[in-house]
Enzyme design. Structure first.
Site, PDB file in Angstrom:
ATOM      1  N   GLU A 206       0.775  -1.137  -0.003  1.00 28.43           N
ATOM      2  CA  GLU A 206       0.156  -0.032   0.127  1.00 28.43           C
ATOM      3  C   GLU A 206       0.850   1.308   0.050  1.00 28.43           C
ATOM      4  OE1 GLU A 206      -2.655  -0.294   3.392  1.00 28.43           O
ATOM      5  OE2 GLU A 206      -3.879  -1.978   2.224  1.00 28.43           O
ATOM      6  N   HIS A 239     -10.230   1.770   0.303  1.00 31.66           N
ATOM      7  CA  HIS A 239     -10.698   0.967   1.297  1.00 31.66           C
ATOM      8  C   HIS A 239     -12.163   0.454   1.445  1.00 31.66           C
ATOM      9  CE1 HIS A 239      -6.459   1.576   2.906  1.00 31.66           C
ATOM     10  NE2 HIS A 239      -6.965   0.554   3.588  1.00 31.66           N
TER      11      HIS A 239
END
Length: 364
Positions: A206, A239
């Protein structure tokens, strides 16, 4: 570079205006004419002349550069999230088989993510004058401070939760050190798929995708300050994919799932802005990765439990003390002087004159 006429500042495009305004309000640098502060942001620009508009690659426009940057970041975010769903499975996300398959797909996307920057450079004509790996935070200069200082700063911010955990933990310090240095403990961790995902794979991939690859593409368009706030938006929206699985396995009511998603977007966006700040101030990827792993381990501060703790006043005091010390130490502990030359600062010179001046406060 010899002295010459200043680059003309372009009229901000509609795509870049909001993020530039945010950056001006929060990261206003020295006034025009003030001397630069420190050598950390010496230009690394190529000797090739810029186009007639500041912030544009050769033959391009400021608006075209910003749209190319935003579309590249959006495509990269979609590729990362989409890689999680290329595998058809009726199992939940925490099942070891699902985790292993997702490891494979996100690692492939992460390895290919530098290609997005390369294509973006070819399309826009931006020439940072430094290696791609250095631009992404892979460099040796100042690596030890980059590993230690951001992590210590994050631990200061989490002083309250750490004190709370230590009070509630049945182990004393000696027992904790024995566990930490026990090889069997680390064998158990490294064979636990969820631990690997939360502490290693997710922080590494990420931060590589959403910080090391996106920030170099955003900075020439927005400048350093606004990029810190723009980059986390892709991270926070990414997310939202957890909503799909929660609805699929009926892990709560629809309203509670969406409220949880909004809350998760909020704190992941704030955290993304923090790690983007760390990446720009240190010029290293390792600091954001370690901070991300630490925060995944500690979790979101249990403020409700702190307010109901038997030693509530003491716990709340350390919560407040940690926040105050964090704000006081934020700039001193991320001083670019600790980390050497910052390659990404060279890209801020490609943005407008206003953003270039305001970026000096982040690069020195």
């Amino acid at each position: 570079r010899s002295a010459g006429p200043a680059w003309p500042a372009p009229v901000p495009s509609s795509a870049a205006l909001p993020v530039r305004l945010i950056g001006f309000l929060f990261f206003r640098g020295p006034e025009a004419g003030d001397p630069p502060r420190g050598p950390a942001c010496l230009p690394l620009l190529s000797s090739a002349p810029m186009s007639e508009e500041a912030g544009a690659g050769p033959g391009g426009s400021s608006s075209g550069l910003c749209w190319a940057s935003l579309l590249s970041c959006f495509s990269l975010a979609c590729s990362y999230v989409g890689s999680l769903y290329v595998w058809k499975s009726h199992l939940p996300r925490d099942h070891p088989a699902v985790i292993k398959r997702r490891f494979t797909s996100v690692l492939i996307v992460s390895c290919l993510s530098p290609a997005f920057i390369w294509v973006w450079k070819e399309v826009t004509g931006v020439k940072p004058g430094t290696s791609l790996l250095a631009l992404m935070g892979f460099r040796l200069e100042g690596i030890l401070p980059a590993m230690l200082l951001p992590l210590l700063l994050t631990m200061v911010l989490f002083l309250g939760p750490l004190i709370q955990i230590s009070m509630d933990c049945p182990w004393d310090l000696v027992d904790g050190l024995k566990v930490a240095f026990d090889p069997h403990f680390w064998v158990l961790c490294l064979t636990d798929m969820r631990w690997l995902r939360n502490q290693v794979i997710a922080p590494l991939t990420e931060e590589l995708v959403f910080r090391a690859c996106m920030l170099p593409m955003l900075v020439p368009c927005t400048g350093l300050g606004p990029a810190i706030f723009t980059c986390p938006l892709f991270f926070g929206v990414a997310h939202f994919h957890h909503v799909i699985e929660q609805l699929r396995f009926r892990q709560g009511s629809t309203a509670s799932i969406f409220l949880s998603a909004v809350f998760q977007f909020s704190y992941t966006a704030v955290f993304g802005a923090y790690t983007a700040f760390i990446f720009i101030r240190t010029g290293h990827l390792v600091g954001p990765v370690l901070c991300h792993s630490f925060c995944n381990y500690v979790g979101f501060p249990a403020v409700g439990a702190a307010l109901e703790h038997p030693q509530r006043l003491l716990v709340v005091f350390f919560y407040l003390l940690g926040v105050v010390l964090f704000l006081l130490l934020l700039h001193p502990m991320t001083d670019p002087a600790f980390f050497g030359h910052l390659p990404i600062c060279s890209l801020s010179r490609l943005s407008s004159a206003t953003n270039s001046i305001s970026s000096l406060s982040l690069c020195s």
